[in-house]
Enzyme design. Sequence first.
Site, mmCIF file in Angstrom:
data_model
loop_
_atom_site.group_PDB
_atom_site.id
_atom_site.type_symbol
_atom_site.label_atom_id
_atom_site.label_comp_id
_atom_site.label_asym_id
_atom_site.label_seq_id
_atom_site.Cartn_x
_atom_site.Cartn_y
_atom_site.Cartn_z
ATOM 1 N N SER A 1 34.622 40.824 42.174
ATOM 2 C CA SER A 1 34.893 41.164 40.793
ATOM 3 C C SER A 1 35.670 42.468 40.611
ATOM 4 O O SER A 1 36.065 42.795 39.483
ATOM 5 C CB SER A 1 33.578 41.236 40.013
ATOM 6 O OG SER A 1 32.715 42.212 40.558
ATOM 7 N N SER A 2 35.885 43.213 41.713
ATOM 8 C CA SER A 2 36.679 44.446 41.607
ATOM 9 C C SER A 2 38.165 44.135 41.752
ATOM 10 O O SER A 2 38.917 44.845 42.435
ATOM 11 C CB SER A 2 36.240 45.460 42.676
ATOM 12 O OG SER A 2 34.853 45.667 42.646
ATOM 13 N N ILE B 1 28.041 43.037 44.869
ATOM 14 C CA ILE B 1 26.716 42.415 44.918
ATOM 15 C C ILE B 1 26.769 41.055 45.622
ATOM 16 O O ILE B 1 25.752 40.402 45.803
ATOM 17 C CB ILE B 1 26.128 42.294 43.498
ATOM 18 C CG1 ILE B 1 24.602 42.134 43.548
ATOM 19 C CG2 ILE B 1 26.771 41.139 42.722
ATOM 20 C CD1 ILE B 1 23.913 42.310 42.225
ATOM 21 N N GLY B 2 27.973 40.631 46.019
ATOM 22 C CA GLY B 2 28.116 39.383 46.762
ATOM 23 C C GLY B 2 29.427 39.368 47.549
ATOM 24 O O GLY B 2 29.768 38.382 48.198
ATOM 25 N N GLY B 3 30.170 40.494 47.447
ATOM 26 C CA GLY B 3 31.468 40.597 48.107
ATOM 27 C C GLY B 3 32.520 41.210 47.207
ATOM 28 O O GLY B 3 33.720 41.160 47.521
ATOM 29 N N SER B 4 32.119 41.799 46.098
ATOM 30 C CA SER B 4 33.059 42.202 45.045
ATOM 31 C C SER B 4 33.954 43.387 45.374
ATOM 32 O O SER B 4 34.907 43.656 44.650
ATOM 33 C CB SER B 4 32.294 42.497 43.748
ATOM 34 O OG SER B 4 31.726 41.319 43.247
ATOM 35 N N LYS C 1 36.307 50.922 38.294
ATOM 36 C CA LYS C 1 36.048 49.577 37.792
ATOM 37 C C LYS C 1 35.463 49.631 36.380
ATOM 38 O O LYS C 1 34.708 50.549 36.039
ATOM 39 C CB LYS C 1 35.088 48.879 38.757
ATOM 40 C CG LYS C 1 34.861 47.405 38.495
ATOM 41 C CD LYS C 1 33.973 46.841 39.593
ATOM 42 C CE LYS C 1 33.698 45.357 39.400
ATOM 43 N NZ LYS C 1 32.874 44.813 40.503
#
Length: 586
Positions: A225-226, A246-249, A150
């Site tokens: 985000s990934s 950090i939240g589901g990325s 990433k």
Amino acid sequence: MIQQQLRQLLPEREVNPTAALVLLSGSAAAVVAWKWLSKRWIQKKMEEARRTRDEGLKKMAKAVQQFREQVPSVQTDVILSLPLLELSEKLQEGSLSPKTVLYTYLEKALEVTQQTNCLRHFIPECEEQLQEIQRQREKGLLYGIPVSIKDHIGHKGHLATCGLVQCLGTPMQEDSVLVKVLKRQGAIPFAMTNVPQSLFSYDCSNPIFGQTLNPLNHQKSPGGSSGGEGALIAGGGSILGIGSDIGGSIRLPSSFCGLCGLKPTADRLSLAGMTGPVSGIVAIPCALGPMARDVDSLALCMKALLCQEMFHLDPTVPPIPFNEEVYSSSAPLRVGYYDTDGYFPLPPCMRRAVQETREALQAAGHQMVPFSPPRIHYVMKLFLKTFFADGGRAWLDAFTGNIVDPSLKSQVNSCKIPRLGKKLLALILKPLFPRLADYLRTLCGMKSVKEMWNHHHEIQAYRTEFITRWMELQLDVVLCPVLGPAFNTGYPGKLLNAISSTMLYNVLNFPAGVVPVSTVTEADEEELKLYRGCCNDPWDRTLKEAVTGAVGLPVAVQCVALPWQEELCLRFMKEVETLSRQRRAA
């Protein structure tokens, strides 16, 4: 008129108002000129970054072409079809060469990024690493395996942009610890993948490198985000990738793209050398983890990374090697399960996936126990309050020159509302749209250090409450839904709060993984027409719009274990994967 006003404003002593007017006009012109120059500088930086990316991809294509001319008889399709464990075995025994595998994946990655725009940068040093692994005395567990990483995971000599103009300056001075360990284990990092601007989104678009598309359906987002990782691996251009969560990325791109992904307990893998637009948030920590096409690939990656090299390079990582015995166990499990968290009801196909998986696990001899996660609306407040503790000012500061990607504009505009305005809006909206009102209230931030300390205490207290409930039921693991199927592009930015299913396990800091188990059917699409959500607010209606047109796309479930039990989480994921494959083959 203006001169008369200037005369009133100027001191009593003799001052030429005409000169003052000229000075004022000159200052205004200077401000306009400065803004224009700043905007022009930003545009040049963005153009330069895109040009560097494109030149790197051309070098990549040229290297592939040279290899193809030297070795024209490579069985590309055979290599690309091999699961990671089989590919690793062939590399270890020497029946496949690392060079052949690397250039096969480089060629495929080029093809995938042309379709989806998933690559942020080619890593030309991969050819040096190819030579380096052949000089190593021992073959590491990932010997010859091409790996994508990433954007913000540090690699020496390359930018970690986070999709932000302000990060287009200085390249990383050294590899992150995780990249060092990958290389030590014989892996070959070959590409850095695209991310959403600032990383705080589960879409994958930024003003510098553009929108990444889902390879399974170009009208859909790959998640974030990934998201670049998700698109590249799902398109076949990488066999193993490293994302962050950090939240589901990690889990959301895995859900949207039909992959397996693991978010470990934070600090199980080293974070040293990873960058981000806002640093110092420790109440809800970030985690790095693997993404791949199957669970065995995740397990091999974790086994390779959890080695003495990582523990030596980063002493803050607990020296806990991978427990193969736990991963290989076949003992029946006591599984808690739920198909809705009561805060953001997911589309019918996601709940169906949990129900079918529960039935399969029960038929296989596992004990299934109903479980209800407590107070998810409260946890969402804790989550958002952590990241917007300052009212969003630090996050807004990351947007140099006010250049904001369209996918983030609604979030950015919400943050820009003055604190009093947010409070008044929340008060007005509370009777009609309580979730929206709570969201606006959390964006107000905290007023004192004491409030921050109380907030940290509330997170700890919630973790204790959740673990107590888990232990009372004597659970080994939990089966639950994950957000999906893939959203239409542009919709994730309108539904930040829809990530409650994944966000929960970041707040708890539990290991959690995603496994695809089914696909969206015509019946699911028909049932979606009846979806009403739970609050009859704009978010319920927007979710329905976001997931329409998903027939044939992957449907996944989420598997969870207690902190530091990644091996048990993976073992459970493997069981779910095996049973779902058996069901689909029947």
